[in-house]
Motif scaffolding. Sequence first.
Motif, mmCIF file in Angstrom:
data_model
loop_
_atom_site.group_PDB
_atom_site.id
_atom_site.type_symbol
_atom_site.label_atom_id
_atom_site.label_comp_id
_atom_site.label_asym_id
_atom_site.label_seq_id
_atom_site.Cartn_x
_atom_site.Cartn_y
_atom_site.Cartn_z
ATOM 1 N N LEU A 1 -2.985 -0.649 -2.884
ATOM 2 C CA LEU A 1 -2.598 -2.010 -3.267
ATOM 3 C C LEU A 1 -1.205 -2.369 -2.749
ATOM 4 O O LEU A 1 -0.925 -3.543 -2.495
ATOM 5 C CB LEU A 1 -2.680 -2.193 -4.785
ATOM 6 C CG LEU A 1 -4.104 -2.161 -5.361
ATOM 7 C CD1 LEU A 1 -4.178 -2.853 -6.713
ATOM 8 C CD2 LEU A 1 -5.135 -2.782 -4.446
ATOM 9 N N LEU A 2 -0.351 -1.376 -2.551
ATOM 10 C CA LEU A 2 0.950 -1.657 -1.929
ATOM 11 C C LEU A 2 0.745 -2.106 -0.481
ATOM 12 O O LEU A 2 1.424 -3.008 0.007
ATOM 13 C CB LEU A 2 1.855 -0.419 -1.992
ATOM 14 C CG LEU A 2 2.400 -0.084 -3.388
ATOM 15 C CD1 LEU A 2 3.077 1.289 -3.400
ATOM 16 C CD2 LEU A 2 3.379 -1.150 -3.880
ATOM 17 N N LEU B 1 0.235 -6.746 3.409
ATOM 18 C CA LEU B 1 -0.545 -7.665 4.245
ATOM 19 C C LEU B 1 -0.404 -9.110 3.756
ATOM 20 O O LEU B 1 -0.237 -10.034 4.544
ATOM 21 C CB LEU B 1 -2.029 -7.278 4.226
ATOM 22 C CG LEU B 1 -2.394 -5.933 4.856
ATOM 23 C CD1 LEU B 1 -3.857 -5.606 4.575
ATOM 24 C CD2 LEU B 1 -2.139 -5.958 6.359
ATOM 25 N N VAL B 2 -0.453 -9.292 2.433
ATOM 26 C CA VAL B 2 -0.325 -10.649 1.874
ATOM 27 C C VAL B 2 1.048 -11.200 2.245
ATOM 28 O O VAL B 2 1.166 -12.320 2.764
ATOM 29 C CB VAL B 2 -0.482 -10.629 0.330
ATOM 30 C CG1 VAL B 2 -0.144 -11.998 -0.262
ATOM 31 C CG2 VAL B 2 -1.890 -10.218 -0.071
ATOM 32 N N LEU C 1 -4.521 -9.577 -9.778
ATOM 33 C CA LEU C 1 -4.810 -10.894 -9.190
ATOM 34 C C LEU C 1 -3.565 -11.763 -9.204
ATOM 35 O O LEU C 1 -3.203 -12.390 -8.201
ATOM 36 C CB LEU C 1 -5.962 -11.570 -9.947
ATOM 37 C CG LEU C 1 -7.321 -10.853 -9.824
ATOM 38 C CD1 LEU C 1 -8.345 -11.474 -10.765
ATOM 39 C CD2 LEU C 1 -7.825 -10.884 -8.381
ATOM 40 N N HIS C 2 -2.900 -11.800 -10.354
ATOM 41 C CA HIS C 2 -1.721 -12.651 -10.528
ATOM 42 C C HIS C 2 -0.623 -12.296 -9.525
ATOM 43 O O HIS C 2 -0.069 -13.160 -8.852
ATOM 44 C CB HIS C 2 -1.223 -12.455 -11.965
ATOM 45 C CG HIS C 2 -0.136 -13.386 -12.375
ATOM 46 N ND1 HIS C 2 -0.019 -13.880 -13.644
ATOM 47 C CD2 HIS C 2 0.893 -13.926 -11.702
ATOM 48 C CE1 HIS C 2 1.012 -14.694 -13.713
ATOM 49 N NE2 HIS C 2 1.592 -14.719 -12.567
ATOM 50 N N GLU C 3 -0.344 -11.005 -9.412
ATOM 51 C CA GLU C 3 0.783 -10.598 -8.557
ATOM 52 C C GLU C 3 0.462 -10.720 -7.071
ATOM 53 O O GLU C 3 1.331 -11.025 -6.268
ATOM 54 C CB GLU C 3 1.193 -9.156 -8.867
ATOM 55 C CG GLU C 3 1.813 -9.014 -10.240
ATOM 56 C CD GLU C 3 3.233 -8.455 -10.166
ATOM 57 O OE1 GLU C 3 3.659 -7.994 -9.101
ATOM 58 O OE2 GLU C 3 3.898 -8.475 -11.222
ATOM 59 N N LEU C 4 -0.783 -10.483 -6.693
ATOM 60 C CA LEU C 4 -1.108 -10.475 -5.262
ATOM 61 C C LEU C 4 -1.641 -11.811 -4.760
ATOM 62 O O LEU C 4 -1.380 -12.191 -3.616
ATOM 63 C CB LEU C 4 -2.124 -9.375 -4.952
ATOM 64 C CG LEU C 4 -1.606 -7.948 -5.090
ATOM 65 C CD1 LEU C 4 -2.712 -6.945 -4.815
ATOM 66 C CD2 LEU C 4 -0.461 -7.689 -4.121
ATOM 67 N N PHE C 5 -2.392 -12.524 -5.600
ATOM 68 C CA PHE C 5 -3.106 -13.692 -5.067
ATOM 69 C C PHE C 5 -2.863 -14.990 -5.833
ATOM 70 O O PHE C 5 -3.068 -16.067 -5.286
ATOM 71 C CB PHE C 5 -4.615 -13.410 -5.044
ATOM 72 C CG PHE C 5 -4.957 -12.115 -4.382
ATOM 73 C CD1 PHE C 5 -4.803 -11.976 -3.007
ATOM 74 C CD2 PHE C 5 -5.388 -11.021 -5.114
ATOM 75 C CE1 PHE C 5 -5.091 -10.778 -2.384
ATOM 76 C CE2 PHE C 5 -5.680 -9.818 -4.504
ATOM 77 C CZ PHE C 5 -5.523 -9.693 -3.131
ATOM 78 N N LEU D 1 -7.722 2.789 -3.791
ATOM 79 C CA LEU D 1 -6.570 3.377 -4.470
ATOM 80 C C LEU D 1 -5.511 3.816 -3.462
ATOM 81 O O LEU D 1 -4.325 3.612 -3.661
ATOM 82 C CB LEU D 1 -7.014 4.602 -5.269
ATOM 83 C CG LEU D 1 -8.091 4.371 -6.329
ATOM 84 C CD1 LEU D 1 -8.596 5.688 -6.872
ATOM 85 C CD2 LEU D 1 -7.525 3.525 -7.440
ATOM 86 N N ARG D 2 -5.961 4.415 -2.369
ATOM 87 C CA ARG D 2 -5.003 4.971 -1.402
ATOM 88 C C ARG D 2 -5.047 4.294 -0.037
ATOM 89 O O ARG D 2 -4.031 4.145 0.617
ATOM 90 C CB ARG D 2 -5.284 6.476 -1.191
ATOM 91 C CG ARG D 2 -5.236 7.290 -2.471
ATOM 92 C CD ARG D 2 -4.974 8.742 -2.173
ATOM 93 N NE ARG D 2 -3.649 8.929 -1.627
ATOM 94 C CZ ARG D 2 -2.543 9.049 -2.360
ATOM 95 N NH1 ARG D 2 -2.603 9.008 -3.672
ATOM 96 N NH2 ARG D 2 -1.372 9.212 -1.790
#
Length: 383
Positions: free
Chosen positions: A148-149, A154-155, A209-213, A289-290
């Motif tokens: 997720l990091l 990418l985001v 969802l909140h933090e990434l999108f 996860l990784r």
Amino acid sequence: MTRRTVRIAMNGVTGRMGYRQHLVRSLLRLREEGGLDLGDGTTLWPEPVLVGRREHALRALAERHGLEHWSTDLDAVLADPSIEIYFDAQVTSAREEAVKKAIAAGKHVYCEKPTGTTLAGAVELARLADAAGIKHGVVQDKLFLPGLLKLRRLVEGGFFGRILSVRGEFGYWVFEGDWQSAQRPSWNYRAQDGGGIVVDMFPHWEYVLHELFGRVRSVQALTATHIPQRWDEQGKPYDATADDAAYGIFELEGGAIAQINSSWAVRVNRDELVEFQVDGTHGSAVAGLRNCRVQHRSATPKPVWNPDLPATEAFRSQWQEVPDNGEFDNGFKAQWELFLRHVVLDAPWRWDLGAGARGVQLAELGLKSAAEGRRIEVPELSL
Ligand SMILES: NC(=O)c1ccc[n+]([C@@H]2O[C@H](COP(=O)([O-])OP(=O)(O)OC[C@H]3O[C@@H](n4cnc5c(N)ncnc54)[C@H](O)[C@@H]3O)[C@@H](O)[C@H]2O)c1
């Protein structure tokens, strides 16, 4: 180097999360590394004080890890002015009462999710903590997973263009407990004991969802108890009263649509136990996860639907691995380090009990959506 000790009351350390992730892989690991270097000539030395209900279990744990301090008397521990932080990884149903006591005793508070069993309870904790002027936090470990990091990278790098959708697939087969022992605690499958996959996983999906999108604006969920009978830790059969699968659709601020399946009654045919596919106008990614794989628009194949012919392309081989470009620590430990810096250095921190309440809100509204069979708006919480 000067050493500053921080005494941390840890409640629920005999449990899966409390023991493995928080005690062994976070605080004891920090001690193995010599403590947390605060960067100003000081090393922070975490000193756990184990708290729980079963004296023999605590003593055995303390002896195994060479720890000196443990107690079955939470009130006495909280009355000790040398304890600065209260940490809670108890069963969810026991959390609110203990956290309230810790806030009243003026301790800084860090705890597992969900922070409460109801939204009202979780909001009350956040308000009490703010009013008391203590520092407070909730575990949001998925944000610190390598996969997720990379997705966040990418985001933030603009890889996706306009993000259209997020598809999450989480789950694995949790054994019923008769033929092979279950790999999760039985309370997870009893609604009356704070169990259920919505209560467990929707708080995670909320912050991911909140933090990434973008913030979740509405939720529509269908839940199921696919396996109605299970066997507990003593081998006794019990009725599974909680949901063991949830099929959710989330509308996000910014316009993306997320769809996440969560299930303890699914067999894994994926590379990792959770995977998110993100599709954007300029590119797509699949993060676990990784690992994280991407496909840019310039490398996107042009499949033509023809069920009469065998597949002409090996679609999964057309994706590219995102490199680590760094070292990733255990996510729980990484977040502990940030919380400790927040406590002693006033370093920035946003994963507080207010953020915890947002997770409980999404779980509560997800269950309401399933019960009423309709989509439900998720109002912004005012704390
Ligand atoms: N962040 C994550 O990824 C994650 C993953 C799993 C669980 N959790 C959360 O962590 C918490 C603990 O979950 P777990 O899987 O470690 O559970 P567990 O059953 O393994 O451990 C629960 C702990 O609470 C203690 N406890 C206190 N009061 C109790 C009571 N009345 N009945 C039973 N146990 C009691 C137990 O002794 C034990 O130490 C839960 O709130 C859960 O939602 C978080």
